[in-house]
Design a protein around this motif. Structure first.
Motif, short mmCIF file in Angstrom:
data_model
loop_
_atom_site.label_atom_id
_atom_site.label_comp_id
_atom_site.label_asym_id
_atom_site.label_seq_id
_atom_site.Cartn_x
_atom_site.Cartn_y
_atom_site.Cartn_z
N ASP A 95 -9.36 58.58 31.01
CA ASP A 95 -8.89 58.71 32.38
C ASP A 95 -9.04 60.15 32.81
N LEU A 96 -9.86 60.38 33.80
CA LEU A 96 -10.11 61.72 34.30
C LEU A 96 -9.49 61.86 35.68
N SER A 97 -8.98 63.04 35.96
CA SER A 97 -8.40 63.28 37.28
C SER A 97 -9.51 63.37 38.32
N ASP A 98 -9.13 63.19 39.60
CA ASP A 98 -10.11 63.31 40.68
C ASP A 98 -10.74 64.68 40.71
N GLU A 99 -9.96 65.72 40.40
CA GLU A 99 -10.50 67.08 40.41
C GLU A 99 -11.62 67.22 39.37
N GLU A 100 -11.40 66.60 38.21
CA GLU A 100 -12.42 66.68 37.16
C GLU A 100 -13.69 65.95 37.57
N LEU A 101 -13.52 64.86 38.30
CA LEU A 101 -14.68 64.05 38.69
C LEU A 101 -15.47 64.66 39.84
N LEU A 102 -14.90 65.62 40.54
CA LEU A 102 -15.59 66.20 41.69
C LEU A 102 -16.74 67.10 41.30
N GLY A 103 -16.72 67.66 40.12
CA GLY A 103 -17.83 68.52 39.74
C GLY A 103 -17.50 69.38 38.55
N VAL A 104 -18.52 70.07 38.09
CA VAL A 104 -18.40 70.94 36.94
C VAL A 104 -18.77 72.33 37.39
N ASP A 105 -17.81 73.24 37.42
CA ASP A 105 -18.10 74.60 37.86
C ASP A 105 -18.37 75.53 36.70
N GLU A 106 -17.66 75.33 35.61
CA GLU A 106 -17.75 76.23 34.47
C GLU A 106 -19.17 76.27 33.92
N GLY A 107 -19.68 77.46 33.73
CA GLY A 107 -20.98 77.63 33.11
C GLY A 107 -22.16 77.49 34.05
N GLU A 108 -21.94 77.33 35.34
CA GLU A 108 -23.04 77.17 36.28
C GLU A 108 -24.00 78.37 36.22
N ALA A 134 -24.40 56.89 30.42
CA ALA A 134 -24.33 58.22 31.03
C ALA A 134 -25.72 58.67 31.49
N ARG A 135 -26.75 58.39 30.69
CA ARG A 135 -28.12 58.77 31.07
C ARG A 135 -28.56 58.01 32.32
N MET A 136 -28.22 56.73 32.38
CA MET A 136 -28.60 55.92 33.53
C MET A 136 -27.97 56.46 34.81
N VAL A 137 -26.67 56.72 34.76
CA VAL A 137 -25.97 57.21 35.95
C VAL A 137 -26.48 58.60 36.32
N PHE A 138 -26.66 59.47 35.34
CA PHE A 138 -27.17 60.82 35.62
C PHE A 138 -28.52 60.74 36.31
N PHE A 167 -19.71 62.63 35.12
CA PHE A 167 -18.92 63.77 34.64
C PHE A 167 -19.20 64.01 33.16
N PHE A 168 -19.17 62.93 32.36
CA PHE A 168 -19.46 63.05 30.93
C PHE A 168 -20.85 63.63 30.71
N ALA A 169 -21.84 63.11 31.43
CA ALA A 169 -23.22 63.59 31.27
C ALA A 169 -23.33 65.07 31.60
N LYS A 170 -22.70 65.49 32.71
CA LYS A 170 -22.76 66.90 33.10
C LYS A 170 -22.09 67.79 32.06
N LYS A 171 -20.94 67.38 31.56
CA LYS A 171 -20.24 68.17 30.54
C LYS A 171 -21.09 68.27 29.28
N TYR A 172 -21.68 67.15 28.88
CA TYR A 172 -22.51 67.12 27.68
C TYR A 172 -23.72 68.05 27.83
N ILE A 173 -24.38 67.94 28.97
CA ILE A 173 -25.54 68.79 29.24
C ILE A 173 -25.12 70.25 29.29
N GLN A 174 -24.00 70.51 29.92
CA GLN A 174 -23.50 71.88 30.02
C GLN A 174 -23.25 72.47 28.63
N GLU A 175 -22.64 71.70 27.75
CA GLU A 175 -22.37 72.19 26.39
C GLU A 175 -23.68 72.48 25.65
N LYS A 176 -24.64 71.60 25.80
CA LYS A 176 -25.94 71.82 25.16
C LYS A 176 -26.62 73.06 25.72
N LEU A 177 -26.53 73.26 27.03
CA LEU A 177 -27.12 74.45 27.65
C LEU A 177 -26.44 75.72 27.14
#
Length: 189
Positions: A95-108, A134-138, A167-177
């Protein structure tokens, strides 16, 4: 070398040479789209093959040669989505909050420090590692421009599931980056 117009007209007449040129021309343009959705190169080949068979079957629906490229891309994307729709499972990410689902700012800022080639190389590797859902949605949201309601309707999932998968895909990609960026920086020093 045949022009796109000549290839299109030849395909309308079922000319084998025009069809072979059409296949090669669009494979070089759009195979990467298939690959983004696929688990393996063989799956990408199957998706492309199936999409081109559909294109040859329905090419008479296209009114003008200049519309063919966009039309073929749409067929390829829809074929890829259909290919995986039946087998994609969407893992419960939590369960993710709405704020978390709006985007990923950290590491941009990491993204701005990579050139396009480096980013695409990393992204293609990382996308292959993502869970299918996650890949399909991304791909649908980021690469193809679908909205969450459209993704939910296409994949028959809740809109919230689409958002959480993205959100999961973006976080995963961000960590890999981050890992790639910091290992590159460390090797330079």
């Amino acid at each position: 070398m045949l022009t796109d117009e000549e290839v299109f007209k030849g395909c309308l007449k079922n000319d084998r040479k025009a069809q072979a040129t059409f296949y090669q021309r669009y494979k070089s343009r759009f195979f990467g789209v298939c690959w983004r959705y696929a688990n393996t190169r063989e799956d990408a080949e199957d998706i492309f093959q199936e999409a081109l068979v559909k294109a040859f079957r329905h090419i008479k629906e296209v009114r003008d040669a200049k519309d063919v490229s966009a039309w073929v891309r749409r067929i390829i994307v829809n074929t890829a989505i259909s290919h995986y729709k039946k087998q994609v499972t969407f893992e419960d990410i939590s369960d993710l909050s709405d704020e978390e689902l709006l985007g990923v700012d950290e590491g941009e800022d990491i993204l701005t420090q990579l050139n396009n080639k480096e980013l695409m190389e990393i992204l293609s590797t990382v996308l292959a590692e993502l869970p299918n859902g996650a890949r399909m949605v991304f791909n649908m949201y980021v690469m193809e421009g679908y909205t969450h309601p459209e993704i939910a309707a296409q994949l028959k999932i809740a809109e919230g599931t689409s958002k959480s998968q993205l959100f999961f895909a973006k976080k995963y990609i961000q960590e890999k980056l981050k890992k790639k960026f910091f290992s590159t920086v460390a090797s330079v020093k």
